[in-house]
Design a protein around this motif. Structure first.
Motif, PDB file in Angstrom:
ATOM      1  N   PHE A   1      -0.004 -18.179  17.688  1.00 28.82           N
ATOM      2  CA  PHE A   1      -0.472 -19.531  18.008  1.00 28.82           C
ATOM      3  C   PHE A   1      -1.823 -19.816  17.350  1.00 28.82           C
ATOM      4  CE2 PHE A   1      -2.991 -22.323  20.774  1.00 28.82           C
ATOM      5  CZ  PHE A   1      -2.222 -23.460  20.677  1.00 28.82           C
TER       6      PHE A   1
ATOM      7  N   ASN B   1      -1.438 -20.221  13.656  1.00 29.10           N
ATOM      8  CA  ASN B   1      -0.883 -21.562  13.397  1.00 29.10           C
ATOM      9  C   ASN B   1      -1.961 -22.631  13.462  1.00 29.10           C
ATOM     10  OD1 ASN B   1       1.830 -21.547  12.750  1.00 29.10           O
ATOM     11  ND2 ASN B   1       2.424 -21.091  14.861  1.00 29.10           N
TER      12      ASN B   1
ATOM     13  N   LYS C   1      -3.282 -25.147  10.546  1.00 27.38           N
ATOM     14  CA  LYS C   1      -3.282 -26.601  10.729  1.00 27.38           C
ATOM     15  C   LYS C   1      -4.649 -27.177  10.383  1.00 27.38           C
ATOM     16  CE  LYS C   1       0.243 -27.875  14.082  1.00 27.38           C
ATOM     17  NZ  LYS C   1       0.478 -28.462  15.382  1.00 27.38           N
TER      18      LYS C   1
ATOM     19  N   THR D   1      -5.150 -26.993   6.677  1.00 25.15           N
ATOM     20  CA  THR D   1      -4.298 -27.994   5.998  1.00 25.15           C
ATOM     21  C   THR D   1      -4.876 -29.393   6.161  1.00 25.15           C
ATOM     22  OG1 THR D   1      -2.401 -26.605   6.531  1.00 25.15           O
ATOM     23  CG2 THR D   1      -1.919 -28.824   5.772  1.00 25.15           C
ATOM     24  N   THR D   2      -5.336 -29.707   7.373  1.00 21.31           N
ATOM     25  CA  THR D   2      -5.896 -31.031   7.633  1.00 21.31           C
ATOM     26  C   THR D   2      -7.145 -31.265   6.780  1.00 21.31           C
ATOM     27  OG1 THR D   2      -5.213 -30.648   9.902  1.00 21.31           O
ATOM     28  CG2 THR D   2      -6.535 -32.587   9.519  1.00 21.31           C
ATOM     29  N   LYS D   3      -7.904 -30.232   6.527  1.00 29.20           N
ATOM     30  CA  LYS D   3      -9.150 -30.400   5.776  1.00 29.20           C
ATOM     31  C   LYS D   3      -8.967 -30.268   4.267  1.00 29.20           C
ATOM     32  CE  LYS D   3     -14.006 -29.123   5.882  1.00 29.20           C
ATOM     33  NZ  LYS D   3     -15.007 -28.214   6.405  1.00 29.20           N
TER      34      LYS D   3
ATOM     35  N   SER E   1      -5.683 -29.808   2.454  1.00 33.74           N
ATOM     36  CA  SER E   1      -4.432 -30.398   1.952  1.00 33.74           C
ATOM     37  C   SER E   1      -3.532 -29.477   1.098  1.00 33.74           C
ATOM     38  CB  SER E   1      -4.731 -31.690   1.183  1.00 33.74           C
ATOM     39  OG  SER E   1      -3.564 -32.238   0.634  1.00 33.74           O
TER      40      SER E   1
ATOM     41  N   GLU F   1      -2.169 -26.156  -1.279  1.00 34.92           N
ATOM     42  CA  GLU F   1      -2.103 -24.688  -1.183  1.00 34.92           C
ATOM     43  C   GLU F   1      -3.293 -24.041  -1.888  1.00 34.92           C
ATOM     44  OE1 GLU F   1       1.522 -23.077  -2.785  1.00 34.92           O
ATOM     45  OE2 GLU F   1       0.734 -21.036  -2.819  1.00 34.92           O
TER      46      GLU F   1
ATOM     47  N   LEU G   1       2.402 -25.279   6.544  1.00 33.44           N
ATOM     48  CA  LEU G   1       3.120 -26.366   7.222  1.00 33.44           C
ATOM     49  C   LEU G   1       4.215 -26.962   6.339  1.00 33.44           C
ATOM     50  CD1 LEU G   1       0.201 -28.301   8.978  1.00 33.44           C
ATOM     51  CD2 LEU G   1       1.431 -26.299   9.749  1.00 33.44           C
ATOM     52  N   LYS G   2       3.975 -26.920   5.055  1.00 34.86           N
ATOM     53  CA  LYS G   2       4.902 -27.543   4.097  1.00 34.86           C
ATOM     54  C   LYS G   2       6.325 -27.009   4.259  1.00 34.86           C
ATOM     55  CE  LYS G   2       5.313 -28.323  -0.880  1.00 34.86           C
ATOM     56  NZ  LYS G   2       4.695 -28.079  -2.179  1.00 34.86           N
ATOM     57  N   SER G   3       6.431 -25.699   4.399  1.00 35.29           N
ATOM     58  CA  SER G   3       7.760 -25.091   4.491  1.00 35.29           C
ATOM     59  C   SER G   3       8.425 -25.344   5.838  1.00 35.29           C
ATOM     60  CB  SER G   3       7.649 -23.582   4.236  1.00 35.29           C
ATOM     61  OG  SER G   3       6.803 -23.019   5.223  1.00 35.29           O
ATOM     62  N   LYS G   4       7.619 -25.894   6.791  1.00 35.23           N
ATOM     63  CA  LYS G   4       8.195 -26.125   8.122  1.00 35.23           C
ATOM     64  C   LYS G   4       8.720 -27.554   8.281  1.00 35.23           C
ATOM     65  CE  LYS G   4       5.396 -22.607  10.316  1.00 35.23           C
ATOM     66  NZ  LYS G   4       4.253 -22.339  11.188  1.00 35.23           N
ATOM     67  N   ILE G   5       8.458 -28.352   7.267  1.00 39.73           N
ATOM     68  CA  ILE G   5       8.944 -29.753   7.347  1.00 39.73           C
ATOM     69  C   ILE G   5      10.401 -29.786   6.903  1.00 39.73           C
ATOM     70  CG2 ILE G   5       8.553 -32.129   6.572  1.00 39.73           C
ATOM     71  CD1 ILE G   5       5.674 -31.271   5.858  1.00 39.73           C
TER      72      ILE G   5
ATOM     73  N   HIS H   1       1.843 -33.874  13.352  1.00 37.76           N
ATOM     74  CA  HIS H   1       0.893 -32.803  13.072  1.00 37.76           C
ATOM     75  C   HIS H   1       0.343 -32.190  14.368  1.00 37.76           C
ATOM     76  CE1 HIS H   1      -2.070 -30.888  10.334  1.00 37.76           C
ATOM     77  NE2 HIS H   1      -2.847 -30.905  11.422  1.00 37.76           N
TER      78      HIS H   1
ATOM     79  N   TYR I   1       8.817 -29.169  11.729  1.00 43.89           N
ATOM     80  CA  TYR I   1       8.456 -30.589  11.864  1.00 43.89           C
ATOM     81  C   TYR I   1       9.550 -31.453  11.253  1.00 43.89           C
ATOM     82  CZ  TYR I   1       3.919 -28.323  12.463  1.00 43.89           C
ATOM     83  OH  TYR I   1       2.914 -27.518  12.882  1.00 43.89           O
TER      84      TYR I   1
ATOM     85  N   TYR J   1      -5.818 -34.948   6.297  1.00 46.98           N
ATOM     86  CA  TYR J   1      -4.549 -34.674   5.644  1.00 46.98           C
ATOM     87  C   TYR J   1      -3.533 -34.099   6.623  1.00 46.98           C
ATOM     88  CZ  TYR J   1      -7.917 -34.809   1.783  1.00 46.98           C
ATOM     89  OH  TYR J   1      -8.905 -35.171   0.921  1.00 46.98           O
TER      90      TYR J   1
ATOM     91  N   GLY K   1      -0.914 -31.849   5.530  1.00 45.47           N
ATOM     92  CA  GLY K   1      -1.376 -31.651   4.154  1.00 45.47           C
ATOM     93  C   GLY K   1      -1.248 -32.893   3.292  1.00 45.47           C
TER      94      GLY K   1
END
Lengths: 108, 382
Positions: free
Chosen positions: A32, A35, A39, A42-44, A46, A48, A103-107, B62, B69, B120, B123
């Protein structure tokens, strides 16, 4: 020749995976938290490339400015210690971390 | 309607219509582009709203603590997200987008809107919204409107031209009516004069009276000629042609004899070179009018004591005088009705108008060669 190369690759990935467990998951046992950290990165940052770069720079030289954690959290628990891993190993560990938690691979 | 009137109407209509069409085209083109711009703007606003919607959904996705997701999929638009380095993260777009540097663009039948977002979420630094473009359906309406405007313009311009030409038209009608009345009134006295001169006994007259009689005869012949022209003009369109095979040589000789006295008054010699038995199928009266007009003009405009050459071959008739001649400009206007270049000489300016109508009817070609102060040569070819 190909078989040998494939074997080396599989072996090295196993070795790296076990190294990741040893060097990273040993303390950060909780998925957790990993993760949450991904996150925040990624949020900051963007992409890889930028995420990996930011993690590397932070682990090599952790400062308040480089941290993605909230200020209150840092004030309470402080900044983590500088990594003792060499650059190559650290990069390998970051690669494994990104591969497992991005996160990309989880979409879908 | 007169030929010149038709010409004027055509000119004015062309000018008026072309300027109006240019104006309409400019206005409609501007309107079309304005409307297109407006629709584009509206389209962009809709896409902008969709973009905000997708951003909200990404944010909420997010924040979820899910293992995976599910990307938001909506009925009215498609979307894609790109990271800060413009690498594709996820897409539901129908088409692949290579360049997301433009904020708004069209590709195929879709419109696209690119917006940047921060933080982002998942992302995503850029969202791309794809929507089927609403077609611009104003072109057909504009064409219909343009046709209606053009029809109204044509009717208005016709009305205006007729209104402007009315005074000129009235004057021409007045002139026509005057000639018609004059012609009618001339008939009886001319016939009387000519009949009586012919019956006079020349032997009972002395030389002086004889000369006077000759002059009266010539004057009467001139009036008669003019009368014939006027009758031709008035009845030309009402009487059908009685075409027959004419012996042109005989007719020409007769007409030369008829004009001999008129030529004698100016001491003009008529030198004839007429080939025998030249035939032409035409209306006798019209051919006489044709010859009379060319011949009388030659006599009228040739200088005194000169010679008029009249030559007839199986396919040409040429009559040349040695008079004041005409300029190029005068020759170009010679066939206009009531056009007179010499105010001193009499006439209504209808001779060449008659010539033109006859040669046009029988496909006879006319060639007028003239030099100022040297003379004029008129050649007919058939």
């Amino acid at each position: 020749m190909v078989k040998t190369a494939l074997l080396i690759l599989i072996l090295s990935s196993f070795l790296n995976a076990s190294l990741f467990e040893e060097e990273c998951l040993y303390c950060h046992t909780n998925d957790f938290k990993f993760n949450m950290m991904m996150k925040k990165y990624t949020t900051k940052y963007s992409s890889e490339k930028r995420i990996k770069k930011a993690i590397f720079e932070y682990l090599k030289n952790p400062t308040k400015d480089k941290s993605v954690l909230p200020l209150g959290y840092i004030n309470r628990f402080g900044i983590k210690d500088e990594t003792f891993l060499d650059d190559k190993t650290l990069r390998d560990m970051i690669d494994i971390y990104y591969k497992q938690f991005n996160l990309k691979s989880k979409i879908y | 309607m007169y030929k010149s009137e038709k010409k004027t109407i055509t000119y004015v209509l062309t000018l008026y219509l072309s300027s109006t069409l240019l104006l309409i085209a400019t206005l409609f083109t501007s309107y079309y582009f304005y409307k297109k711009e407006q629709l584009t703007h509206d389209e962009k606003e809709v896409l902008k709203e969709y973009s905000i919607d997708i951003e909200d959904r990404l944010a909420s996705l997010h924040e979820d603590n899910n293992e995976r997701y599910e990307y938001p999929r909506l009925d009215n638009f498609n979307s894609a997200i790109y990271d800060i380095d413009k690498n594709l993260i996820f897409s539901t777009l129908n088409m692949q987008i290579d360049n997301i540097n433009k904020e708004f663009f069209f590709k195929g039948s879709n419109s696209y809107y690119v917006s940047s977002i921060k933080p982002y979420y998942l992302g995503a630094a850029y969202t791309v919204i794809e929507k089927k473009t609403e077609p611009v359906n104003i072109l057909n309406d504009l064409i219909t409107l343009a046709i209606i405007v053009i029809i109204i313009t044509v009717i208005t311009s016709l009305f205006l031209v007729k209104l402007v030409l009315k005074p000129i038209r009235d004057n021409l009608h007045l002139l026509d009516n005057f000639i018609k009345d004059t012609t009618h009134e001339l008939n009886t006295p001319i016939t009387t004069i000519l009949a009586n001169i012919e019956t006079l006994d020349a032997q009972n007259c002395n030389e002086k009276t004889m000369r006077k009689l000759q002059r009266i005869k010539v004057a009467s012949a001139t009036i008669s000629n003019l009368y014939q022209d006027l009758v031709y003009l008035l009845l030309n369109h009402k009487v059908s042609s009685q075409n027959e095979e004419l012996n042109l040589s005989e007719i020409l000789n007769q007409r030369v004899q008829y004009f001999m006295q008129m030529a004698n008054v100016k001491n003009v010699k008529l030198h004839v070179d007429i080939k025998d038995d030249v035939y032409l199928t035409a209306d006798r009266q019209k051919i006489e009018r044709l010859i009379d007009n060319i011949l009388s003009n030659a006599i009228k405009y040739t200088d005194k004591n000169t010679t008029i050459n009249i030559t007839l071959t199986p396919s040409t008739l040429s009559i040349s005088d040695k008079g004041k001649g005409m300029s190029e400009d005068e020759i170009s206007k010679i066939f206009e009705r009531y056009k007179r270049f010499d105010k001193i000489q009499g006439g209504f300016g209808i001779g060449y108008s008659i010539i033109k109508s006859i040669i046009d009817e029988y496909n006879i070609k006319i060639d007028i060669q003239s030099q100022i102060n040297e003379g004029t040569k008129v050649t007919l070819k058939w």
